[in-house]
Design a protein around this motif. Sequence first.
Motif, PDB file in Angstrom:
ATOM      1  N   ILE A  29      77.474  23.563  38.797  1.00  0.00           N
ATOM      2  CA  ILE A  29      78.145  23.480  40.100  1.00  0.00           C
ATOM      3  C   ILE A  29      77.173  23.858  41.210  1.00  0.00           C
ATOM      4  O   ILE A  29      77.098  23.191  42.240  1.00  0.00           O
ATOM      5  CB  ILE A  29      79.399  24.381  40.126  1.00  0.00           C
ATOM      6  CG1 ILE A  29      80.482  23.808  39.200  1.00  0.00           C
ATOM      7  CG2 ILE A  29      79.935  24.530  41.548  1.00  0.00           C
ATOM      8  CD1 ILE A  29      81.637  24.757  38.933  1.00  0.00           C
ATOM      9  N   ASP A  85      74.596  21.000  41.528  1.00  0.00           N
ATOM     10  CA  ASP A  85      75.198  19.828  42.178  1.00  0.00           C
ATOM     11  C   ASP A  85      75.388  20.059  43.676  1.00  0.00           C
ATOM     12  O   ASP A  85      75.129  19.171  44.485  1.00  0.00           O
ATOM     13  CB  ASP A  85      76.549  19.484  41.544  1.00  0.00           C
ATOM     14  CG  ASP A  85      76.416  18.900  40.154  1.00  0.00           C
ATOM     15  OD1 ASP A  85      75.303  18.494  39.767  1.00  0.00           O
ATOM     16  OD2 ASP A  85      77.450  18.858  39.444  1.00  0.00           O
ATOM     17  N   THR A  86      75.841  21.269  44.017  1.00  0.00           N
ATOM     18  CA  THR A  86      76.067  21.588  45.427  1.00  0.00           C
ATOM     19  C   THR A  86      74.748  21.536  46.207  1.00  0.00           C
ATOM     20  O   THR A  86      74.688  20.981  47.308  1.00  0.00           O
ATOM     21  CB  THR A  86      76.737  22.970  45.567  1.00  0.00           C
ATOM     22  OG1 THR A  86      77.974  22.957  44.843  1.00  0.00           O
ATOM     23  CG2 THR A  86      77.010  23.310  47.022  1.00  0.00           C
ATOM     24  N   LYS A 121      73.729  17.910  46.725  1.00  0.00           N
ATOM     25  CA  LYS A 121      74.538  17.251  47.745  1.00  0.00           C
ATOM     26  C   LYS A 121      74.107  17.694  49.146  1.00  0.00           C
ATOM     27  O   LYS A 121      73.979  16.873  50.054  1.00  0.00           O
ATOM     28  CB  LYS A 121      76.017  17.565  47.537  1.00  0.00           C
ATOM     29  CG  LYS A 121      76.616  16.859  46.356  1.00  0.00           C
ATOM     30  CD  LYS A 121      78.060  17.264  46.164  1.00  0.00           C
ATOM     31  CE  LYS A 121      78.621  16.630  44.893  1.00  0.00           C
ATOM     32  NZ  LYS A 121      79.981  17.096  44.602  1.00  0.00           N
ATOM     33  N   ALA A 171      80.843  19.820  51.431  1.00  0.00           N
ATOM     34  CA  ALA A 171      80.138  20.015  50.157  1.00  0.00           C
ATOM     35  C   ALA A 171      80.062  21.506  49.801  1.00  0.00           C
ATOM     36  O   ALA A 171      80.242  21.885  48.641  1.00  0.00           O
ATOM     37  CB  ALA A 171      78.742  19.408  50.217  1.00  0.00           C
ATOM     38  N   LEU A 172      79.805  22.342  50.796  1.00  0.00           N
ATOM     39  CA  LEU A 172      79.773  23.792  50.560  1.00  0.00           C
ATOM     40  C   LEU A 172      81.143  24.303  50.117  1.00  0.00           C
ATOM     41  O   LEU A 172      81.248  25.079  49.164  1.00  0.00           O
ATOM     42  CB  LEU A 172      79.325  24.529  51.832  1.00  0.00           C
ATOM     43  CG  LEU A 172      77.863  24.369  52.227  1.00  0.00           C
ATOM     44  CD1 LEU A 172      77.636  24.858  53.656  1.00  0.00           C
ATOM     45  CD2 LEU A 172      76.974  25.119  51.250  1.00  0.00           C
ATOM     46  N   ASP A 223      83.574  22.537  48.785  1.00  0.00           N
ATOM     47  CA  ASP A 223      83.897  21.977  47.464  1.00  0.00           C
ATOM     48  C   ASP A 223      83.201  22.771  46.357  1.00  0.00           C
ATOM     49  O   ASP A 223      83.815  23.076  45.330  1.00  0.00           O
ATOM     50  CB  ASP A 223      83.480  20.501  47.377  1.00  0.00           C
ATOM     51  CG  ASP A 223      84.359  19.584  48.205  1.00  0.00           C
ATOM     52  OD1 ASP A 223      85.423  20.035  48.693  1.00  0.00           O
ATOM     53  OD2 ASP A 223      83.971  18.407  48.389  1.00  0.00           O
ATOM     54  N   GLY A 224      81.928  23.096  46.562  1.00  0.00           N
ATOM     55  CA  GLY A 224      81.204  23.902  45.572  1.00  0.00           C
ATOM     56  C   GLY A 224      81.839  25.262  45.392  1.00  0.00           C
ATOM     57  O   GLY A 224      82.011  25.743  44.267  1.00  0.00           O
ATOM     58  N   LEU A 235      78.897  30.894  49.280  1.00  0.00           N
ATOM     59  CA  LEU A 235      78.971  29.518  49.781  1.00  0.00           C
ATOM     60  C   LEU A 235      79.985  29.393  50.915  1.00  0.00           C
ATOM     61  O   LEU A 235      79.747  28.687  51.898  1.00  0.00           O
ATOM     62  CB  LEU A 235      79.333  28.553  48.642  1.00  0.00           C
ATOM     63  CG  LEU A 235      78.246  28.280  47.614  1.00  0.00           C
ATOM     64  CD1 LEU A 235      78.807  27.469  46.450  1.00  0.00           C
ATOM     65  CD2 LEU A 235      77.069  27.553  48.249  1.00  0.00           C
ATOM     66  N   SER A 279      69.811  29.598  46.037  1.00  0.00           N
ATOM     67  CA  SER A 279      70.342  28.920  44.850  1.00  0.00           C
ATOM     68  C   SER A 279      69.735  29.463  43.554  1.00  0.00           C
ATOM     69  O   SER A 279      70.433  29.591  42.550  1.00  0.00           O
ATOM     70  CB  SER A 279      70.142  27.411  44.948  1.00  0.00           C
ATOM     71  OG  SER A 279      68.764  27.092  45.020  1.00  0.00           O
TER      72      SER A 279
END
Length: 133
Positions: free
Chosen positions: A47, A50-51, A54, A68-69, A71-72, A99, A121
């Motif tokens: 996750i 992926d974040t 994106k 996107a933030l 959603d992550g 996030l 990250s």
Amino acid sequence: MRPLPRRIPALAASALAAVLITTGCSEIQQVSEGVDKAQQCLQAAGIVTDTVQKITGLMDDPAAMEKALNDGAAKLGDLADKAANTTLKEAADSVAKDLEKLNVSNANEAVDAGQKVATDSVKWVERLTGACS
């Protein structure tokens, strides 16, 4: 000496079988929990990865980056809610909150958020994988 009634050996065998089955089920459950934890750990790290991917492509679109933030963070929050391991739950919740703290409403904030995500990250993935060891 009197011979043992036939029921006693049968009862003893039944009790022994029950103990063996219970022990075996316990071991199977432990293995299953270990597999679930490993899968959740991989999902959590995925996750974050992926974040980051994106976000990297969304520097010119602050609204999409904000989504996107969020959603992550939501995915990590869901994973934390399902995590049986308390340490993983706490780590996933912590990264999700990090996030969520990133607000992106304009181009400057998008650049700042992108830089923060890029530098943090690795720390987030280490936090999540550390919770899994």
